[in-house]
Motif scaffolding. Structure first.
Motif, PDB file in Angstrom:
ATOM      1  N   LEU A  66      37.382  30.499  39.860  1.00 18.96           N
ATOM      2  CA  LEU A  66      38.632  31.043  40.384  1.00 18.96           C
ATOM      3  C   LEU A  66      39.736  31.012  39.330  1.00 18.96           C
ATOM      4  O   LEU A  66      40.858  30.553  39.577  1.00 18.96           O
ATOM      5  CB  LEU A  66      39.043  30.269  41.639  1.00 18.96           C
ATOM      6  N   GLU A 101      40.996  33.638  38.376  1.00 18.12           N
ATOM      7  CA  GLU A 101      41.842  34.672  38.970  1.00 18.12           C
ATOM      8  C   GLU A 101      41.350  34.847  40.403  1.00 18.12           C
ATOM      9  O   GLU A 101      40.257  34.384  40.746  1.00 18.12           O
ATOM     10  CB  GLU A 101      41.732  35.987  38.201  1.00 18.12           C
ATOM     11  N   PRO A 102      42.120  35.439  41.281  1.00 19.76           N
ATOM     12  CA  PRO A 102      41.684  35.590  42.675  1.00 19.76           C
ATOM     13  C   PRO A 102      40.354  36.344  42.767  1.00 19.76           C
ATOM     14  O   PRO A 102      40.176  37.403  42.146  1.00 19.76           O
ATOM     15  CB  PRO A 102      42.827  36.386  43.312  1.00 19.76           C
ATOM     16  N   ARG A 147      40.717  37.387  49.117  1.00 23.55           N
ATOM     17  CA  ARG A 147      40.412  36.743  47.837  1.00 23.55           C
ATOM     18  C   ARG A 147      40.992  35.341  47.841  1.00 23.55           C
ATOM     19  O   ARG A 147      41.908  35.035  48.589  1.00 23.55           O
ATOM     20  CB  ARG A 147      40.958  37.573  46.679  1.00 23.55           C
ATOM     21  N   ARG A 198      42.224  31.823  45.444  1.00 23.73           N
ATOM     22  CA  ARG A 198      42.647  31.308  44.147  1.00 23.73           C
ATOM     23  C   ARG A 198      42.869  29.809  44.268  1.00 23.73           C
ATOM     24  O   ARG A 198      43.059  29.277  45.381  1.00 23.73           O
ATOM     25  CB  ARG A 198      43.924  32.010  43.682  1.00 23.73           C
TER      26      ARG A 198
END
Length: 339
Positions: A281, A283-284, A335, A337
């Motif tokens: 993770l 990034e998302p 998503r 993160r």
């Protein structure tokens, strides 16, 4: 204590092998990559208690008929017990029940789940189910594959018992001359029943504790906000009081000893998976985005649905602990993160 395998040669289909006093091992084929299921016969006074049943296909039923003729010695099936609703376990339960004029024994949640999956995943359900996978990042090619898969449950479980005898956690069953205790696990299915006999130090673990592979723990379309991995890991504690030398009879793989070591391995496996998810993770990412890192191989359609569900199970546990947070994009995809 490391895992040991006292019986390294499984019985051929249609044959039986004694694994403990009053306990016989059967193995039936499956039409999946996981190509077999272990079933168990328990001596029950004048007859036999069957634990799990295989898929409801003609080939499996022919093997059952061979077992009746060759190994039952004229003794009937006195009861049919099913660990959980999945088709390789429930597939022939009603057929056996009807053929021997006996009863199905299972937990209430598994009986309801079987009826729901068999009867309600048709009609308007497919598109609603696909929306779950779309929401978690499945692309159009994957969605097309999942749409074509359809509902295979009625083919593998042609009929279901209209009634059942309930199993509950802690129930004590006298099967023949021996006492078996019901131990309920969660995470893999709603109320998975395992059966433990302290007298002969045997645990019929179903899919809850397997020796080589890890049982699938998934977030499914019907309950998209659940935390099944937390339920599964908590369920493992229910096996800790059992003797270290307990002979574990799993649904897949070989009977083994080393229960406590295997419980530790399962916990370590999921801790490593959780760490891997966090590492990814940067990034998302959606659940589908994580599949290459978590599985590292091409997945068939059957595996794809389970893999997305399993990635979600790890994300949901991390979310429940405040270690990740969910972002819903303008495209509707969920998503995650690092928090």
């Amino acid at each position: 204590m490391t895992l040991t395998y006292p019986l390294t040669n499984p019985p051929a289909p249609g044959e039986v092998l004694s694994v403990a006093p009053g306990v016989l091992w059967l193995r039936m084929p499956l039409p999946f990559q996981l190509d077999h299921i272990n079933l168990w016969l328990l001596e029950d006074g004048p007859g036999w208690t069957v634990v799990d049943t295989g898929v409801g296909l003609d080939e499996t039923r022919a093997l059952w008929q061979s077992v009746f003729t060759t190994h039952f010695a004229g003794r009937p099936v006195t009861r049919v017990m099913v660990t959980h609703f999945h088709p390789d376990h429930m597939g022939n339960a009603d057929w056996l029940r009807q053929g021997w004029w006996t009863h199905l024994w299972c937990t209430e949640a598994e009986w309801h789940a079987a009826h729901f999956v068999r009867e309600s995943r048709g009609g308007m359900q497919p598109e609603a189910r696909l929306e779950h996978f779309r929401r978690h990042g499945a692309g159009e090619e994957a969605l097309t594959r999942l749409r074509r898969r359809g509902n295979h449950y009625p083919k593998l479980v042609p009929t279901l018992a209209p009634e059942f005898r309930p199993l509950r956690d802690g129930d004590a069953l006298m099967i023949g001359a021996r006492r078996w205790e019901v131990v309920i696990g969660q995470g893999h299915s709603p109320e998975h029943a395992c059966f433990s006999s302290a007298e002969v130090e045997v645990l019929i673990s179903g899919d809850q504790v397997l020796p080589k592979i890890t049982t699938n723990v998934s977030v499914g379309p019907e309950q998209p906000a659940t935390n099944p991995l937390r339920l599964y890991l908590d369920s493992l504690d229910r096996f800790r009081p059992m003797a270290p030398e307990t002979l574990v009879l799993p649904s897949h793989g070989l009977p083994f000893r080393g229960l406590h070591e295997r419980l530790a391995q399962l916990r370590d496996h999921h801790e490593a998976r959780l760490a891997r998810v966090l590492d990814e993770l940067v990034e998302p990412r959606s659940a589908a985005d994580l599949l290459p890192a978590l599985f590292g191989r091409q997945l068939d359609t059957h595996q794809l649905a389970f893999a997305i569900g399993e990635a979600l199970a790890h994300l949901h546990l991390l979310e429940s602990e405040g270690r990740v947070e969910r972002i819903i994009g303008a495209d509707g995809v969920h998503r995650f993160r690092k928090a």
